[in-house]
Design a protein around this motif. Structure first.
Motif, PDB file in Angstrom:
ATOM      1  N   TYR A  98      22.638  96.822  26.393  1.00  0.00           N
ATOM      2  CA  TYR A  98      22.276  96.258  25.092  1.00  0.00           C
ATOM      3  C   TYR A  98      22.079  94.742  25.198  1.00  0.00           C
ATOM      4  O   TYR A  98      21.076  94.204  24.723  1.00  0.00           O
ATOM      5  CB  TYR A  98      23.340  96.585  24.042  1.00  0.00           C
ATOM      6  CG  TYR A  98      23.115  95.823  22.766  1.00  0.00           C
ATOM      7  CD1 TYR A  98      22.118  96.221  21.870  1.00  0.00           C
ATOM      8  CD2 TYR A  98      23.858  94.693  22.476  1.00  0.00           C
ATOM      9  CE1 TYR A  98      21.880  95.502  20.710  1.00  0.00           C
ATOM     10  CE2 TYR A  98      23.627  93.963  21.321  1.00  0.00           C
ATOM     11  CZ  TYR A  98      22.635  94.365  20.445  1.00  0.00           C
ATOM     12  OH  TYR A  98      22.386  93.643  19.305  1.00  0.00           O
TER      13      TYR A  98
ATOM     14  N   SER B 268      18.424  92.967  24.773  1.00  0.00           N
ATOM     15  CA  SER B 268      18.303  92.033  23.646  1.00  0.00           C
ATOM     16  C   SER B 268      17.839  90.669  24.127  1.00  0.00           C
ATOM     17  O   SER B 268      16.914  90.076  23.554  1.00  0.00           O
ATOM     18  CB  SER B 268      19.644  91.904  22.913  1.00  0.00           C
ATOM     19  OG  SER B 268      19.986  93.113  22.282  1.00  0.00           O
TER      20      SER B 268
ATOM     21  N   LEU C 103      19.622 101.222  23.340  1.00  0.00           N
ATOM     22  CA  LEU C 103      18.221 100.894  23.090  1.00  0.00           C
ATOM     23  C   LEU C 103      17.828 101.208  21.653  1.00  0.00           C
ATOM     24  O   LEU C 103      16.998 100.514  21.066  1.00  0.00           O
ATOM     25  CB  LEU C 103      17.322 101.641  24.072  1.00  0.00           C
ATOM     26  CG  LEU C 103      17.585 101.325  25.546  1.00  0.00           C
ATOM     27  CD1 LEU C 103      16.599 102.061  26.423  1.00  0.00           C
ATOM     28  CD2 LEU C 103      17.561  99.829  25.807  1.00  0.00           C
TER      29      LEU C 103
ATOM     30  N   GLU D 226      16.949  96.584  15.511  1.00  0.00           N
ATOM     31  CA  GLU D 226      17.031  95.153  15.215  1.00  0.00           C
ATOM     32  C   GLU D 226      15.684  94.446  15.370  1.00  0.00           C
ATOM     33  O   GLU D 226      15.520  93.316  14.914  1.00  0.00           O
ATOM     34  CB  GLU D 226      18.062  94.495  16.135  1.00  0.00           C
ATOM     35  CG  GLU D 226      19.475  94.966  15.850  1.00  0.00           C
ATOM     36  CD  GLU D 226      20.481  94.556  16.925  1.00  0.00           C
ATOM     37  OE1 GLU D 226      20.076  93.994  17.977  1.00  0.00           O
ATOM     38  OE2 GLU D 226      21.679  94.828  16.721  1.00  0.00           O
ATOM     39  N   ARG D 227      14.712  95.100  16.016  1.00  0.00           N
ATOM     40  CA  ARG D 227      13.387  94.513  16.271  1.00  0.00           C
ATOM     41  C   ARG D 227      12.305  95.538  15.926  1.00  0.00           C
ATOM     42  O   ARG D 227      11.601  96.035  16.800  1.00  0.00           O
ATOM     43  CB  ARG D 227      13.276  94.110  17.737  1.00  0.00           C
ATOM     44  CG  ARG D 227      14.198  92.982  18.112  1.00  0.00           C
ATOM     45  CD  ARG D 227      14.383  92.903  19.631  1.00  0.00           C
ATOM     46  NE  ARG D 227      15.402  91.918  19.954  1.00  0.00           N
ATOM     47  CZ  ARG D 227      16.709  92.146  19.901  1.00  0.00           C
ATOM     48  NH1 ARG D 227      17.172  93.329  19.559  1.00  0.00           N
ATOM     49  NH2 ARG D 227      17.567  91.187  20.204  1.00  0.00           N
TER      50      ARG D 227
ATOM     51  N   VAL E  25      18.677  98.161  19.776  1.00  0.00           N
ATOM     52  CA  VAL E  25      17.726  97.080  20.048  1.00  0.00           C
ATOM     53  C   VAL E  25      16.468  97.261  19.209  1.00  0.00           C
ATOM     54  O   VAL E  25      15.965  96.315  18.592  1.00  0.00           O
ATOM     55  CB  VAL E  25      17.373  97.020  21.554  1.00  0.00           C
ATOM     56  CG1 VAL E  25      16.187  96.112  21.803  1.00  0.00           C
ATOM     57  CG2 VAL E  25      18.572  96.567  22.373  1.00  0.00           C
TER      58      VAL E  25
END
Length: 191
Positions: free
Chosen positions: A148, A152, A4, A10-11, A7
Protein backbone atom coordinates in the motif's frame (compact mmCIF):
# COMPACT_ATOMS: atom_id res chain seq x y z
CA UNK A 1 -5.21 -6.93 -3.70
CA UNK A 2 -6.98 -5.34 -0.76
CA UNK A 3 -4.12 -2.84 -0.49
CA UNK A 4 -4.57 -1.95 -4.16
CA UNK A 5 -8.31 -1.63 -3.68
CA UNK A 6 -7.62 1.10 -1.14
CA UNK A 7 -5.16 2.87 -3.47
CA UNK A 8 -7.73 2.98 -6.28
CA UNK A 9 -10.48 4.12 -3.92
CA UNK A 10 -8.27 7.05 -2.86
CA UNK A 11 -7.43 7.89 -6.52
CA UNK A 12 -10.63 7.33 -8.54
CA UNK A 13 -9.18 9.16 -11.56
CA UNK A 14 -6.39 6.59 -11.96
CA UNK A 15 -6.63 3.98 -14.68
CA UNK A 16 -6.33 0.32 -13.74
CA UNK A 17 -4.79 -2.17 -16.12
CA UNK A 18 -4.74 -5.77 -15.04
CA UNK A 19 -3.84 -9.10 -16.56
CA UNK A 20 -2.80 -12.56 -15.61
CA UNK A 21 -4.71 -15.62 -14.64
CA UNK A 22 -5.42 -15.50 -10.92
CA UNK A 23 -4.30 -11.85 -10.76
CA UNK A 24 -6.86 -10.83 -13.38
CA UNK A 25 -9.67 -12.97 -12.03
CA UNK A 26 -9.22 -11.94 -8.42
CA UNK A 27 -8.56 -8.26 -9.08
CA UNK A 28 -11.86 -7.98 -10.91
CA UNK A 29 -13.71 -9.07 -7.80
CA UNK A 30 -11.65 -7.16 -5.25
CA UNK A 31 -10.63 -3.83 -6.80
CA UNK A 32 -13.69 -1.62 -7.25
CA UNK A 33 -13.80 1.11 -9.84
CA UNK A 34 -15.30 4.46 -8.89
CA UNK A 35 -15.47 6.11 -12.30
CA UNK A 36 -16.50 4.67 -15.65
CA UNK A 37 -14.00 3.52 -18.27
CA UNK A 38 -11.07 3.31 -15.87
CA UNK A 39 -10.43 -0.46 -16.00
CA UNK A 40 -8.57 -2.00 -18.92
CA UNK A 41 -8.18 -5.75 -19.11
CA UNK A 42 -8.33 -8.51 -21.69
CA UNK A 43 -11.81 -9.70 -20.91
CA UNK A 44 -12.77 -13.24 -20.02
CA UNK A 45 -10.70 -15.82 -21.90
CA UNK A 46 -8.48 -13.06 -23.28
CA UNK A 47 -4.78 -13.20 -24.00
CA UNK A 48 -1.89 -12.31 -21.76
CA UNK A 49 0.74 -9.85 -22.89
CA UNK A 50 -1.39 -6.78 -23.46
CA UNK A 51 -0.89 -5.20 -20.04
CA UNK A 52 2.18 -3.13 -20.72
CA UNK A 53 0.85 -1.91 -24.07
CA UNK A 54 -2.44 -0.96 -22.41
CA UNK A 55 -0.52 0.86 -19.65
CA UNK A 56 1.57 2.85 -22.14
CA UNK A 57 -1.50 3.81 -24.19
CA UNK A 58 -3.56 4.71 -21.11
CA UNK A 59 -0.82 7.00 -19.77
CA UNK A 60 -0.18 8.68 -23.12
CA UNK A 61 -3.85 9.20 -23.99
CA UNK A 62 -5.13 10.24 -20.56
CA UNK A 63 -2.16 11.89 -18.87
CA UNK A 64 -3.48 10.28 -15.68
CA UNK A 65 -1.66 7.88 -13.36
CA UNK A 66 -1.89 4.24 -14.38
CA UNK A 67 -1.76 1.26 -12.04
CA UNK A 68 -0.86 -1.94 -13.90
CA UNK A 69 -1.52 -5.07 -11.85
CA UNK A 70 0.29 -8.07 -13.33
CA UNK A 71 0.85 -11.69 -12.53
CA UNK A 72 4.50 -12.69 -12.94
CA UNK A 73 3.64 -14.89 -15.90
CA UNK A 74 1.60 -12.19 -17.66
CA UNK A 75 4.36 -9.65 -17.06
CA UNK A 76 6.79 -11.99 -18.79
CA UNK A 77 4.96 -11.60 -22.10
CA UNK A 78 5.68 -7.88 -22.52
CA UNK A 79 7.69 -6.80 -19.49
CA UNK A 80 10.43 -5.17 -21.54
CA UNK A 81 7.99 -2.35 -22.24
CA UNK A 82 9.29 -0.96 -18.95
CA UNK A 83 11.97 0.58 -21.20
CA UNK A 84 9.27 2.46 -23.14
CA UNK A 85 7.61 3.56 -19.91
CA UNK A 86 10.94 4.93 -18.65
CA UNK A 87 11.99 6.44 -21.99
CA UNK A 88 8.82 8.54 -22.07
CA UNK A 89 8.75 9.05 -18.29
CA UNK A 90 5.16 7.85 -18.08
CA UNK A 91 3.16 7.93 -14.81
CA UNK A 92 2.84 4.14 -14.67
CA UNK A 93 3.11 2.05 -11.51
CA UNK A 94 3.42 -1.66 -12.25
CA UNK A 95 2.76 -4.19 -9.52
CA UNK A 96 4.01 -7.69 -10.31
CA UNK A 97 2.51 -10.32 -8.03
CA UNK A 98 5.46 -12.69 -7.82
CA UNK A 99 4.80 -16.25 -6.67
CA UNK A 100 7.72 -17.72 -8.67
CA UNK A 101 5.63 -19.38 -11.34
CA UNK A 102 2.58 -19.94 -13.44
CA UNK A 103 -0.33 -20.46 -11.05
CA UNK A 104 2.09 -21.74 -8.40
CA UNK A 105 5.84 -21.57 -8.03
CA UNK A 106 6.06 -25.01 -6.46
CA UNK A 107 5.35 -27.39 -9.34
CA UNK A 108 7.73 -30.25 -10.05
CA UNK A 109 8.82 -31.48 -13.45
CA UNK A 110 6.07 -33.84 -14.60
CA UNK A 111 8.59 -35.99 -16.52
CA UNK A 112 10.53 -36.72 -13.36
CA UNK A 113 13.69 -35.24 -14.88
CA UNK A 114 16.12 -32.98 -13.07
CA UNK A 115 15.08 -29.85 -15.00
CA UNK A 116 12.67 -27.53 -13.23
CA UNK A 117 9.00 -27.62 -14.16
CA UNK A 118 8.19 -25.36 -17.11
CA UNK A 119 5.63 -23.74 -14.80
CA UNK A 120 8.26 -22.59 -12.29
CA UNK A 121 10.30 -19.41 -12.70
CA UNK A 122 13.68 -18.48 -11.26
CA UNK A 123 12.97 -18.36 -7.52
CA UNK A 124 12.93 -14.95 -5.88
CA UNK A 125 13.23 -13.02 -9.16
CA UNK A 126 13.53 -9.27 -8.64
CA UNK A 127 11.40 -7.67 -11.36
CA UNK A 128 11.89 -4.29 -9.66
CA UNK A 129 15.52 -4.36 -10.78
CA UNK A 130 14.38 -4.35 -14.43
CA UNK A 131 12.70 -0.97 -13.92
CA UNK A 132 15.78 0.38 -12.14
CA UNK A 133 17.95 -0.71 -15.08
CA UNK A 134 16.08 1.79 -17.28
CA UNK A 135 16.04 4.64 -14.75
CA UNK A 136 12.68 4.06 -13.11
CA UNK A 137 12.01 3.33 -9.46
CA UNK A 138 11.99 -0.26 -8.24
CA UNK A 139 10.59 -1.47 -4.93
CA UNK A 140 10.47 -4.96 -3.41
CA UNK A 141 7.64 -5.59 -0.91
CA UNK A 142 6.53 -8.57 1.14
CA UNK A 143 3.51 -7.34 3.13
CA UNK A 144 0.18 -5.68 2.27
CA UNK A 145 1.16 -2.58 4.26
CA UNK A 146 4.46 -2.24 2.37
CA UNK A 147 2.54 -2.70 -0.88
CA UNK A 148 0.00 0.00 0.00
CA UNK A 149 2.71 2.49 0.98
CA UNK A 150 4.87 1.77 -2.10
CA UNK A 151 1.97 2.00 -4.59
CA UNK A 152 0.61 5.16 -2.95
CA UNK A 153 4.02 6.83 -3.17
CA UNK A 154 4.48 5.71 -6.78
CA UNK A 155 1.04 6.91 -7.88
CA UNK A 156 1.61 10.28 -6.20
CA UNK A 157 5.11 10.68 -7.68
CA UNK A 158 4.12 10.15 -11.31
CA UNK A 159 7.43 8.34 -11.87
CA UNK A 160 7.74 5.04 -13.68
CA UNK A 161 7.78 2.49 -10.88
CA UNK A 162 7.72 -1.29 -10.66
CA UNK A 163 6.85 -2.96 -7.40
CA UNK A 164 7.81 -6.61 -7.00
CA UNK A 165 5.12 -7.92 -4.64
CA UNK A 166 6.37 -11.20 -3.24
CA UNK A 167 3.53 -13.60 -2.46
CA UNK A 168 3.36 -17.21 -1.31
CA UNK A 169 4.58 -19.58 -4.07
CA UNK A 170 1.61 -21.81 -3.18
CA UNK A 171 -0.82 -18.98 -3.84
CA UNK A 172 -2.78 -19.64 -6.98
CA UNK A 173 -4.77 -22.25 -8.79
CA UNK A 174 -5.38 -23.10 -12.40
CA UNK A 175 -7.59 -20.37 -13.74
CA UNK A 176 -10.60 -21.12 -15.89
CA UNK A 177 -10.39 -24.89 -15.61
CA UNK A 178 -13.96 -25.84 -16.36
CA UNK A 179 -13.84 -29.60 -16.72
CA UNK A 180 -16.68 -29.99 -19.18
CA UNK A 181 -15.25 -27.32 -21.49
CA UNK A 182 -11.57 -28.20 -21.38
CA UNK A 183 -10.50 -30.70 -24.02
CA UNK A 184 -8.83 -33.93 -23.01
CA UNK A 185 -6.10 -35.57 -24.98
CA UNK A 186 -6.74 -38.83 -26.80
CA UNK A 187 -3.02 -39.57 -26.54
CA UNK A 188 -2.15 -42.00 -23.77
CA UNK A 189 0.93 -41.49 -21.62
CA UNK A 190 3.25 -44.39 -21.08
CA UNK A 191 2.48 -48.11 -21.05
Amino acid sequence: LGALRRVVQERPEALLVNEGANTLDLARGIIDMHQPRKRLDVGTWGVMGIGMGFAVAAAVESGKPVLAVEGDSAFGFSGMEVETICRYNLPVCIVVFNNNGIYKGTDVNPTGGSDPSPMVFVPDSRYDKMMEAFGGAGVNVTTPDELYRAVSAAMDSGRPTLINAVIDPNAGSESGNIGSLNPTSAVRKGP
